[in-house]
Scaffold this active site. Sequence first.
Site, PDB file in Angstrom:
ATOM      1  N   GLU A 121      -2.093  -6.408   6.518  1.00 58.50           N
ATOM      2  CA  GLU A 121      -1.711  -5.389   5.817  1.00 58.50           C
ATOM      3  C   GLU A 121      -2.000  -5.966   4.403  1.00 58.50           C
ATOM      4  O   GLU A 121      -2.186  -6.986   4.061  1.00 58.50           O
ATOM      5  CB  GLU A 121      -0.275  -4.630   5.895  1.00 58.50           C
ATOM      6  CG  GLU A 121      -0.400  -4.091   7.317  1.00 58.50           C
ATOM      7  CD  GLU A 121       0.724  -3.184   7.389  1.00 58.50           C
ATOM      8  OE1 GLU A 121       1.955  -3.139   6.487  1.00 58.50           O
ATOM      9  OE2 GLU A 121       1.418  -2.728   8.428  1.00 58.50           O
ATOM     10  N   HIS A 250       3.627   4.598  -1.680  1.00 55.64           N
ATOM     11  CA  HIS A 250       2.639   3.912  -0.504  1.00 55.64           C
ATOM     12  C   HIS A 250       1.337   4.553  -1.052  1.00 55.64           C
ATOM     13  O   HIS A 250       1.223   5.702  -1.339  1.00 55.64           O
ATOM     14  CB  HIS A 250       3.147   4.520   0.792  1.00 55.64           C
ATOM     15  CG  HIS A 250       2.556   3.766   1.652  1.00 55.64           C
ATOM     16  ND1 HIS A 250       1.067   4.055   2.050  1.00 55.64           N
ATOM     17  CD2 HIS A 250       2.793   2.882   2.714  1.00 55.64           C
ATOM     18  CE1 HIS A 250       0.689   3.302   3.170  1.00 55.64           C
ATOM     19  NE2 HIS A 250       1.357   2.467   3.577  1.00 55.64           N
ATOM     20  N   ARG A 296      -0.090  -3.159  -2.839  1.00 59.86           N
ATOM     21  CA  ARG A 296       0.223  -1.826  -2.767  1.00 59.86           C
ATOM     22  C   ARG A 296       0.127  -1.076  -4.253  1.00 59.86           C
ATOM     23  O   ARG A 296      -0.391   0.143  -4.289  1.00 59.86           O
ATOM     24  CB  ARG A 296       1.765  -1.734  -1.867  1.00 59.86           C
ATOM     25  CG  ARG A 296       1.476  -0.362  -0.946  1.00 59.86           C
ATOM     26  CD  ARG A 296       2.715  -0.451  -0.214  1.00 59.86           C
ATOM     27  NE  ARG A 296       2.549  -0.837   1.074  1.00 59.86           N
ATOM     28  CZ  ARG A 296       3.242  -0.684   2.077  1.00 59.86           C
ATOM     29  NH1 ARG A 296       4.549  -0.383   1.957  1.00 59.86           N
ATOM     30  NH2 ARG A 296       3.088  -0.848   3.485  1.00 59.86           N
ATOM     31  N   HIS A 372       7.832   5.623  -1.240  1.00 59.29           N
ATOM     32  CA  HIS A 372       7.941   5.344   0.050  1.00 59.29           C
ATOM     33  C   HIS A 372       9.068   4.132   0.057  1.00 59.29           C
ATOM     34  O   HIS A 372       9.711   4.301   1.460  1.00 59.29           O
ATOM     35  CB  HIS A 372       6.596   4.395   0.321  1.00 59.29           C
ATOM     36  CG  HIS A 372       6.502   3.656   1.537  1.00 59.29           C
ATOM     37  ND1 HIS A 372       6.630   4.571   2.613  1.00 59.29           N
ATOM     38  CD2 HIS A 372       6.420   2.347   2.073  1.00 59.29           C
ATOM     39  CE1 HIS A 372       6.324   3.769   3.944  1.00 59.29           C
ATOM     40  NE2 HIS A 372       6.312   2.482   3.416  1.00 59.29           N
ATOM     41  N   ARG A 407       7.200  -4.663  -2.794  1.00 58.36           N
ATOM     42  CA  ARG A 407       7.543  -5.311  -1.581  1.00 58.36           C
ATOM     43  C   ARG A 407       6.226  -5.692  -0.839  1.00 58.36           C
ATOM     44  O   ARG A 407       5.297  -4.816  -1.109  1.00 58.36           O
ATOM     45  CB  ARG A 407       8.297  -4.497  -0.803  1.00 58.36           C
ATOM     46  CG  ARG A 407       8.312  -4.853   0.615  1.00 58.36           C
ATOM     47  CD  ARG A 407       9.435  -3.818   1.159  1.00 58.36           C
ATOM     48  NE  ARG A 407       8.756  -2.511   1.448  1.00 58.36           N
ATOM     49  CZ  ARG A 407       8.153  -2.244   2.303  1.00 58.36           C
ATOM     50  NH1 ARG A 407       7.822  -2.803   3.451  1.00 58.36           N
ATOM     51  NH2 ARG A 407       7.561  -0.814   2.448  1.00 58.36           N
TER      52      ARG A 407
HETATM   53  C1  SIN Z   1       2.868   1.154   6.640  1.00 52.66           C
HETATM   54  O1  SIN Z   1       2.711   1.106   7.953  1.00 52.66           O
HETATM   55  O2  SIN Z   1       1.671   1.178   6.055  1.00 52.66           O
HETATM   56  C2  SIN Z   1       4.160   0.931   6.071  1.00 52.66           C
HETATM   57  C3  SIN Z   1       4.698  -0.438   6.277  1.00 52.66           C
HETATM   58  C4  SIN Z   1       5.507  -0.774   5.243  1.00 52.66           C
HETATM   59  O3  SIN Z   1       5.703   0.010   4.325  1.00 52.66           O
HETATM   60  O4  SIN Z   1       5.766  -1.827   5.108  1.00 52.66           O
END
Ligand code: SIN
Length: 566
Positions: A121, A250, A296, A372, A407
Site C-alpha cells: 500500500e 483516505h 496517503r 478515515h 499514519r
Molecule cells: C485500506 O484498506 O485502504 C485501509 C487500510 C488502512 O487504513 O490502513
Amino acid sequence: MAKASSVDFLVMGAGVAGLRAAVELARHGDVLVVTKESVGESNTHYAQGGIAVAMEGAEDVALHLEDTVNAGDGLVYRPAAEALVNEGPLRVAELIEWGANFDRESAPADPSGGHFLRTREGAHSLARILHAHGDATGAEISRALLAFTRTRGRIRFAEWTRVAGLVVADGRAIAADLASAEPSRAELGDAGRRPRTRLRVAARSILIASGGAGQVYSDTTNPAVATGDGIALAAQAKAELADMEFYQFHPTALALPGVPRFLLSEALRGEGAYLRNDRGERFMERYHPLLELAPRDVVARAIAREAMLDRAAHLDPAAPGAGAPQPRPVYLDMRHVRNLDLAARFPGISAFLAQYGLDLRRDLIPVRPAAHYLMGGIRTDLGGRTSLAGLYAAGEAACTGVHGANRLASNSLLEGLVFGARAARSMLSDSLPLVSIAASADAGPAPKHLSAKEQKCVEGLIAGLRASMWTHAGLLREESSLLQGLAAQAACEAALTEVAAGGRSSRRLAEAQAMCRVARAILISALARTESRGAHFRSDYPRRDDQNFQNHSVIGRDGQVRFEEW
Ligand code: SIN
C-alpha cells in the site's frame, strides 16, 4: 436507584485493541468489555486492506520502521514506532495461533498451507501487508479475537451499553457510569447484563479502546459508531489529548451521489490501480515519485486538487447556487489489471460496487477523499497510561505518537494488537486497588427521555456540525475557515446543552456531545499549528516549519493547546 457494582478491569470498546487487552487482562482478573452495539460492530470490523507486519527478520523490521517514520512527516515518536514494528511480528504470530486465517498462496481448502500472500500500500517500500478473505482483514481479526476471548472464562461483554461518564476521585479514575445504548431496550441490571437504570461500575483500572471519530465529518469511511465517545469522555475527565489536528483523509472513498463513502482499499492501488482525472490522465506523476502509492496525505490532496482544477471552467451558471465550483470527477482505474482475478481478490468491494452497477474489471470507479483515521487522541505513554491515573487508552482512541502526522497504511490493526497488549500489561503491573463505591454513590436517577422534536433537533445539530467540519476543517484548512468552524461548533454545543437541560439524555445526544467535544479539539489544534505537515494542510501556511512545530500539540487540563517534544 441503581446499585453499584465492581470488576477488576473495565474495557470500553470491542475492536482489536480492546479485545487484545482483554485477553491479557483476563490472565489476572475479571474483565468487563463494554460496547455500545453488538461486539462485531467496530471500526476494526470494517478494515479492508490488511495488517502491515515485518515477519522476515531484522532487516524487514528496520524497513518497516523507516517507512512508518517517513510517512509520519517528521513527527513520529520513534520509541513508539520501534515498539510497533519490533513487537508486531510476535503479536501477529500469536493471533495466527489463536485462529486468525490470513490469505495464503495455497487453495482455500488448505488454510494452513503455503506462504502468506502479501500486498503493498501507499508509502510502503515493499509488499508486507497480510490480508484475509481478500478485503475483509478486520472482520477476520475481529472474529478470531472474539472467538478466543470466548474461551477465556474471565471476560464478560456488556453489549448495547455505553459509558456515560467516568468517575474521578482524588485524581484517579475509579469507576464508570454505564447506560443503555439502545433507548428502545431495557437497561442493564448488573455489570455484564442490561441495566434498568444507570449503573456505576468501580474498576481497578479502565481502558478506553473505543476507536476513532470519523463521524465528526460528513464524508467518512467510518461506521456510524465512530463518534469519538472515549476521547470525549477522557477530555471531560481532564485527561490530556494530543495531535488532534491530524485527521487522515483516505484518498479513495466511493464518490456516488447519495451513496455512503464506502472505502475502496488502498490495496486496490497496491495491486496496480491507477488514478485518473476526468481527462483520462494519470495525474499522480505530477505530485510524487511513488505515484499512486505515495503517502496517503499526498494522494488525498492530489485528488482534491484534480477535482477542483479549472474551477472557473466548471461553473455551471444554470445550476442552483450558481457560482459554486462543481468538483470534477476523479477515478480509480483497474481495467488494465489482467493478472489478477479482481472479484476473488476483492470480494467485498466487488459486491458493494455491483449494487451500483459498477465492476472493477470494466468501469472507472469515481472516488474522492473521506475522513478515515485520527492520528491524535488521548495522550498516552508507551504503556497506554494517560495523564489521569487509573485511565488507560489504546488503539485509535489513543495517541502514542506512533503515527506522527500521517499514519502508514495498514499500521492501525497492528497498533491495536501491540498497544492493546502493552496497555493491559501496564494495568496489571500498576496494580491499582479497587476503590469501593458506596451504594448511595450510584450513577443517579434514570435520565429523562428526549421528545421526538428534541431528537430531530439533535439529528439536525449533528448534521450541521459534520458538514461544517468537512467544509472548515477538512483536507485544506486556513485560519478563517477554522474560525468559522469554531463558531459553528460553539453554537452546536450551546444548543445541545439546552436540549440536555433538566437531565435529558439519550445515546444520540451523548454521541452529539462527544462529536462536538472532539470537533473543538480538532479545530483548536488545527488553528494552533500554523504550518502544513502530514495530514494537516494549512493553505495559509503551506510549508512544514520544523523550527517551530516539530513537536506535538497537547490539550491540557485547562483546555488550551500547547506544543511539546515527547
Ligand atoms: C485500506 O484498506 O485502504 C485501509 C487500510 C488502512 O487504513 O490502513
